[in-house]
Motif scaffolding. Sequence first.
Motif, short mmCIF file in Angstrom:
data_model
loop_
_atom_site.label_atom_id
_atom_site.label_comp_id
_atom_site.label_asym_id
_atom_site.label_seq_id
_atom_site.Cartn_x
_atom_site.Cartn_y
_atom_site.Cartn_z
N TYR A 35 0.88 -1.18 0.00
CA TYR A 35 0.00 0.00 0.00
C TYR A 35 0.91 1.22 0.00
O TYR A 35 1.91 1.26 0.71
N PHE A 36 0.57 2.22 -0.80
CA PHE A 36 1.43 3.40 -0.94
C PHE A 36 0.66 4.64 -0.50
O PHE A 36 -0.39 4.94 -1.06
N ALA A 37 1.19 5.34 0.50
CA ALA A 37 0.50 6.54 0.98
C ALA A 37 1.44 7.74 1.01
O ALA A 37 2.61 7.62 1.34
N LEU A 38 0.91 8.91 0.62
CA LEU A 38 1.61 10.17 0.85
C LEU A 38 1.39 10.54 2.31
O LEU A 38 0.22 10.65 2.73
N ILE A 39 2.46 10.72 3.06
CA ILE A 39 2.31 11.00 4.49
C ILE A 39 1.37 12.19 4.69
O ILE A 39 0.48 12.17 5.54
N ASP A 40 1.57 13.23 3.88
CA ASP A 40 0.80 14.47 4.05
C ASP A 40 -0.67 14.31 3.69
O ASP A 40 -1.49 15.15 4.04
N ARG A 41 -1.01 13.25 2.95
CA ARG A 41 -2.37 13.16 2.40
C ARG A 41 -3.18 11.99 2.97
O ARG A 41 -4.24 11.68 2.47
N PHE A 42 -2.64 11.32 4.02
CA PHE A 42 -3.35 10.12 4.46
C PHE A 42 -4.22 10.36 5.68
O PHE A 42 -5.42 10.16 5.65
N HIS A 43 -3.60 10.82 6.76
CA HIS A 43 -4.41 11.05 7.96
C HIS A 43 -3.71 12.04 8.88
O HIS A 43 -2.52 11.92 9.13
N ASN A 44 -4.48 13.01 9.39
CA ASN A 44 -3.94 14.03 10.28
C ASN A 44 -4.08 13.56 11.72
O ASN A 44 -5.14 13.64 12.31
N GLY A 45 -2.97 13.08 12.29
CA GLY A 45 -3.02 12.57 13.66
C GLY A 45 -2.63 13.61 14.68
O GLY A 45 -2.76 13.39 15.89
N ASP A 46 -2.09 14.76 14.21
CA ASP A 46 -1.62 15.79 15.13
C ASP A 46 -1.83 17.17 14.50
O ASP A 46 -0.99 17.66 13.75
N PRO A 47 -2.96 17.81 14.80
CA PRO A 47 -3.27 19.10 14.17
C PRO A 47 -2.30 20.21 14.58
O PRO A 47 -2.29 21.27 13.94
N GLN A 73 -1.33 19.45 3.72
CA GLN A 73 -2.72 19.25 4.12
C GLN A 73 -2.87 18.69 5.54
O GLN A 73 -3.98 18.44 5.99
N GLY A 74 -1.77 18.43 6.22
CA GLY A 74 -1.88 18.06 7.63
C GLY A 74 -1.59 16.62 7.98
O GLY A 74 -1.44 16.27 9.14
N GLY A 75 -1.53 15.73 6.98
CA GLY A 75 -1.23 14.33 7.28
C GLY A 75 0.14 14.18 7.91
O GLY A 75 1.03 15.01 7.67
N ASP A 76 0.31 13.17 8.75
CA ASP A 76 1.58 13.01 9.46
C ASP A 76 1.79 11.56 9.90
O ASP A 76 0.94 10.69 9.66
N LEU A 77 2.94 11.33 10.54
CA LEU A 77 3.29 9.96 10.96
C LEU A 77 2.36 9.47 12.06
O LEU A 77 2.00 8.29 12.11
N HIS A 128 6.40 18.95 9.67
CA HIS A 128 4.97 18.72 9.41
C HIS A 128 4.58 17.26 9.67
O HIS A 128 3.41 16.96 9.88
N PHE A 129 5.55 16.37 9.57
CA PHE A 129 5.25 14.93 9.62
C PHE A 129 5.38 14.35 11.03
O PHE A 129 4.80 13.32 11.32
#
Length: 611
Positions: A35-47, A73-77, A128-129
């Motif tokens: 599965y391939f995800a852009l860190i910034d575009r997957f899920h924002n775990g820390d606003p 866009q806010g996605g991060d580790l 950001h990540f």
Amino acid sequence: MTFRGRLISLALLIAVLIGCRVEPEATGWQDEIIYFALIDRFHNGDPTNDAGNQPASHVVYDGSNPRALKTYQGGDLRGMIQKLDYLDSLCVTALWLTPFFDNSDKDFVGWWPYHGYHPVNFYAVDEHFGTEADLVELVEKAHARGIKIIFDMVFNQTAADHPWVTDRDRQDWFHRDSNGAFYRIKNWFDQEQIERGALHGMPDLNQENPEVTEYLIDMSKYWIDRTGADGFRLDAVKHIEKPFWRKFNADVHHYTENDFFLLGEVFWGEPERVAPYLELGFDALFDIPGYYTIKNTFAQGGSMADLSRFRQQSDRIYQGHPMVTLVDNHDVARFTVGIDSYAAEKLHLALTYLLTTPGIPVLYYGTEIGLEGGPLTNLETGEPQDYVNRRMMPTQFTPAQQQMYQQARDLIQLRRRYPAFSRGEFFELYKDWGIYAYLRSYKDTQFLVILNNAATPEALYLPKSTTRYSIQSWGAPTYGGVDISASSDAIGIRIEPYSAGVWPVTVQLKSTDPWATFTDRLTGDYQRYEFKFIGDLTANQWAIAGDFTNWQPREFPVITRNDTLIMTVPLRRGTYRYKFVLYGQEWVADPLAQDSEIDPYGGRNSLVTIR
Ligand SMILES: [Ca+2]
Ligand SMILES: [Ca+2]
Ligand SMILES: [Ca+2]
């Protein structure tokens, strides 16, 4: 049982229910589903980290301001960690992340480096990540679920404001022209330019300098030691000299005792141009030519004849090297872009093909739910807009998305449950213009897969016995919905438009040749269209190449009527781009074309519309 014990069992039960319910026999890389995800575009775990060090780096996309997608866009580790349950439920076995390196804190001509390919510090995680601790935690928690982690390594370029660019002692860390300046790649057939030029204008690292090579290898080992990651996806392979890759791959394999997956991105559309990279020590390369063929076949009205032709050609060229297969990724338009009808069905059919054929499949985030995308170039302004194919993964699915997710998960489970799909031999049983039937065999397990790539329901009589095979028995369909009836000498198959079926079978193979003879049978959505040519030409000097031939020159039956040559080509409803190929080499527009448009090389493609 104590209360605590019950709680634990309940937790285990829940884990089993939401997790992947298959226990794969195999554990090699050939059995992975990535599965391939852009860190910034997957899920924002820390606003709190969304804007990083620069408030302007983050503009919220609200559906009406697509240019906001040029910013973070806010996605991060932290978000990736929170979504591991989701990946587990989807049943994938490995996660490839876009680069986590600390990116430039500036935009590059209006584009922020949310994608991660503009590093200013290879030894730090972008603000950001998250943090290095988040990265370590992600790997640990993924491993606890049996999910491997693949990092994306950027060795070709740095950000424009990387401190080395102005470092007097490191001027020879970059490729420069005789004036000491970076230069753009202009000629895409000049390998020296491709390797030394500034890709998208970014400073190009000089791997011929042994200090640079040593730095990149040491840095890679640092991240392996620090995180326990399982593999690297290596960016822009064709933009770096081959001796670097030979050394890098050998060093990393030696350092990890071969327990590390090295996946190279050679972004060429032709197998012949990928071939020179097969021998450099990568564990696998992306099958980018296969991507174009899949898109062409299942999204753009291509035929099963050309899909099979591609398989034969690439099998010969790839020579058994493992290839990573895909229906789309972050560098191309999403699969469904440009499809005007049956988009979900066509995507599902392409995924069925992907997950039942050889290779290591990679699924771009959002493809499992048909996430919206758009053309790579804005049709009104002519501006590049790859970001429209990199929207945020939604946290809640619509009913349609949920249905597509379940179909994708069922296909992934099918592949994981039966190694025949990842490891088995591939053997064609039947192909015509719209239908493709093939066998996957591994040990004593065999499956028959049949795909109908036509807009019409089709009825097919598949002989039980030919000179190549003999079907002895079959079970209930394992996947898909297809009606079967049997007579003494054939299996009658009824298959709905753009759909597939998969059955367990027992087939005796009488031939070692995996390629079936093509049957010139049109599915109901085809008609025979006549192309005309007036001029001094014989039939065998005239071929055609277009969307409908996967852009390979093909000869079709030609007759002469008065002074006009007429070539009859099966086409289905839709609009196609094409050119005539004269004398085996001259690519020209059709003088009698219905319409035409500018091609990417400054000439014109002819257009034909079938209604
Ligand atoms: Ca965030
Ligand atoms: Ca940064
Ligand atoms: Ca380069």
